[in-house]
Design a protein around this motif. Structure first.
Motif, PDB file in Angstrom:
ATOM      1  N   MET A 159       0.813  -1.198   0.000  1.00 14.74           N
ATOM      2  CA  MET A 159       0.000   0.000   0.000  1.00 14.74           C
ATOM      3  C   MET A 159       0.855   1.261   0.000  1.00 14.74           C
ATOM      4  N   GLU A 160       1.941   1.204   0.719  1.00 19.55           N
ATOM      5  CA  GLU A 160       2.791   2.394   0.848  1.00 19.55           C
ATOM      6  C   GLU A 160       3.422   2.811  -0.469  1.00 19.55           C
ATOM      7  N   GLU A 161       3.512   1.901  -1.430  1.00 21.05           N
ATOM      8  CA  GLU A 161       4.132   2.203  -2.718  1.00 21.05           C
ATOM      9  C   GLU A 161       3.142   2.748  -3.738  1.00 21.05           C
ATOM     10  N   ALA A 162       1.884   2.884  -3.360  1.00 20.76           N
ATOM     11  CA  ALA A 162       0.859   3.359  -4.295  1.00 20.76           C
ATOM     12  C   ALA A 162       1.127   4.804  -4.700  1.00 20.76           C
ATOM     13  N   ASP A 163       0.853   5.087  -5.959  1.00 16.47           N
ATOM     14  CA  ASP A 163       0.974   6.450  -6.470  1.00 16.47           C
ATOM     15  C   ASP A 163      -0.387   7.096  -6.705  1.00 16.47           C
ATOM     16  N   GLN A 164      -1.413   6.270  -6.972  1.00 17.90           N
ATOM     17  CA  GLN A 164      -2.717   6.820  -7.318  1.00 17.90           C
ATOM     18  C   GLN A 164      -3.878   6.163  -6.585  1.00 17.90           C
ATOM     19  N   ARG A 165      -3.804   4.831  -6.395  1.00 20.42           N
ATOM     20  CA  ARG A 165      -4.995   4.123  -5.944  1.00 20.42           C
ATOM     21  C   ARG A 165      -4.632   2.870  -5.166  1.00 20.42           C
ATOM     22  N   VAL A 166      -5.426   2.588  -4.112  1.00 24.68           N
ATOM     23  CA  VAL A 166      -5.326   1.350  -3.342  1.00 24.68           C
ATOM     24  C   VAL A 166      -6.723   0.766  -3.246  1.00 24.68           C
ATOM     25  N   ILE A 167      -6.831  -0.543  -3.468  1.00 31.65           N
ATOM     26  CA  ILE A 167      -8.099  -1.249  -3.331  1.00 31.65           C
ATOM     27  C   ILE A 167      -7.900  -2.359  -2.302  1.00 31.65           C
ATOM     28  N   LEU A 168      -8.733  -2.349  -1.277  1.00 28.80           N
ATOM     29  CA  LEU A 168      -8.693  -3.368  -0.235  1.00 28.80           C
ATOM     30  C   LEU A 168     -10.027  -4.104  -0.255  1.00 28.80           C
ATOM     31  N   VAL A 169      -9.977  -5.408  -0.433  1.00 28.47           N
ATOM     32  CA  VAL A 169     -11.177  -6.235  -0.453  1.00 28.47           C
ATOM     33  C   VAL A 169     -11.038  -7.243   0.674  1.00 28.47           C
ATOM     34  N   THR A 170     -11.879  -7.122   1.687  1.00 29.63           N
ATOM     35  CA  THR A 170     -11.808  -7.989   2.847  1.00 29.63           C
ATOM     36  C   THR A 170     -13.156  -7.999   3.555  1.00 29.63           C
ATOM     37  N   PRO A 171     -13.626  -9.164   3.973  1.00 33.34           N
ATOM     38  CA  PRO A 171     -14.915  -9.169   4.665  1.00 33.34           C
ATOM     39  C   PRO A 171     -14.856  -8.485   6.024  1.00 33.34           C
ATOM     40  N   TYR A 172     -13.702  -8.537   6.669  1.00 31.73           N
ATOM     41  CA  TYR A 172     -13.565  -8.006   8.026  1.00 31.73           C
ATOM     42  C   TYR A 172     -12.418  -6.995   8.069  1.00 31.73           C
ATOM     43  N   PHE A 173     -12.670  -5.886   8.742  1.00 35.82           N
ATOM     44  CA  PHE A 173     -11.697  -4.788   8.796  1.00 35.82           C
ATOM     45  C   PHE A 173     -11.753  -4.199  10.198  1.00 35.82           C
ATOM     46  N   ARG A 174     -10.735  -4.504  11.001  1.00 35.15           N
ATOM     47  CA  ARG A 174     -10.686  -3.953  12.352  1.00 35.15           C
ATOM     48  C   ARG A 174      -9.243  -3.537  12.641  1.00 35.15           C
ATOM     49  N   VAL A 175      -9.023  -2.239  12.656  1.00 32.24           N
ATOM     50  CA  VAL A 175      -7.661  -1.720  12.817  1.00 32.24           C
ATOM     51  C   VAL A 175      -7.565  -0.716  13.972  1.00 32.24           C
ATOM     52  N   ARG A 176      -8.601  -0.623  14.774  1.00 31.05           N
ATOM     53  CA  ARG A 176      -8.677   0.371  15.848  1.00 31.05           C
ATOM     54  C   ARG A 176      -7.387   0.432  16.679  1.00 31.05           C
ATOM     55  N   ASN A 177      -6.807  -0.709  16.996  1.00 33.32           N
ATOM     56  CA  ASN A 177      -5.588  -0.749  17.807  1.00 33.32           C
ATOM     57  C   ASN A 177      -4.347  -1.157  17.003  1.00 33.32           C
ATOM     58  N   ILE A 206     -17.542  -1.806   8.957  1.00 31.65           N
ATOM     59  CA  ILE A 206     -18.012  -0.654   8.190  1.00 31.65           C
ATOM     60  C   ILE A 206     -17.752   0.637   8.959  1.00 31.65           C
ATOM     61  N   ASN A 207     -18.048   0.633  10.256  1.00 33.25           N
ATOM     62  CA  ASN A 207     -17.829   1.823  11.079  1.00 33.25           C
ATOM     63  C   ASN A 207     -16.349   2.169  11.194  1.00 33.25           C
ATOM     64  N   GLU A 208     -15.495   1.164  11.297  1.00 35.79           N
ATOM     65  CA  GLU A 208     -14.055   1.453  11.381  1.00 35.79           C
ATOM     66  C   GLU A 208     -13.543   2.101  10.104  1.00 35.79           C
ATOM     67  N   VAL A 209     -14.009   1.607   8.954  1.00 37.97           N
ATOM     68  CA  VAL A 209     -13.599   2.209   7.680  1.00 37.97           C
ATOM     69  C   VAL A 209     -14.078   3.658   7.625  1.00 37.97           C
ATOM     70  N   ARG A 210     -15.305   3.899   8.005  1.00 42.14           N
ATOM     71  CA  ARG A 210     -15.849   5.267   7.992  1.00 42.14           C
ATOM     72  C   ARG A 210     -15.095   6.178   8.952  1.00 42.14           C
ATOM     73  N   ASN A 211     -14.699   5.657  10.114  1.00 44.21           N
ATOM     74  CA  ASN A 211     -13.961   6.467  11.093  1.00 44.21           C
ATOM     75  C   ASN A 211     -12.608   6.929  10.562  1.00 44.21           C
ATOM     76  N   ILE A 212     -12.051   6.191   9.615  1.00 42.35           N
ATOM     77  CA  ILE A 212     -10.782   6.579   8.999  1.00 42.35           C
ATOM     78  C   ILE A 212     -11.005   7.675   7.960  1.00 42.35           C
ATOM     79  N   GLY A 213     -12.229   7.777   7.471  1.00 46.18           N
ATOM     80  CA  GLY A 213     -12.534   8.790   6.465  1.00 46.18           C
ATOM     81  C   GLY A 213     -12.758   8.208   5.082  1.00 46.18           C
ATOM     82  N   ILE A 214     -13.047   6.914   5.026  1.00 42.53           N
ATOM     83  CA  ILE A 214     -13.276   6.223   3.760  1.00 42.53           C
ATOM     84  C   ILE A 214     -14.705   5.697   3.770  1.00 42.53           C
TER      85      ILE A 214
END
Length: 90
Positions: free
Chosen positions: A1-19, A49-57
């Protein structure tokens, strides 16, 4: 992801990165660099869904999603790993 210049796509059923501070920093850095970030989440996974929204996405909900796919314009990864801190540590 860090090497992206224009776009990142993440496809995952579960997304929890709060900590998961390293992942949060990467995502915030992408947004600060004006990299387009798309996150596809399993429909109905309210915590994810809420965690993704809290990041601003604004997440894109997909019914019965099971795929784990991570892309930028240079590389793609097909994986069994969800974007969860427990997946990273275990």
């Amino acid at each position: 992801m860090e090497e992206a210049d224009q776009r990142v796509i993440l496809v995952t059923p579960y997304f929890r990165v709060r900590n998961w501070h390293k992942m949060l920093n990467v995502l915030h850095n992408l947004l600060q660099r004006s990299i387009q970030v798309e996150v596809y989440i399993r429909k109905g996974e309210i915590d994810s869904i809420n965690e993704v929204r809290n990041i601003g996405i604004d997440p894109i909900e997909i019914p019965n999603l099971h795929t784990k796919l991570y892309l930028n314009e240079k590389i793609g990864i097909v994986s069994s790993m969800n974007i969860l801190l427990s997946s990273d540590t275990n």
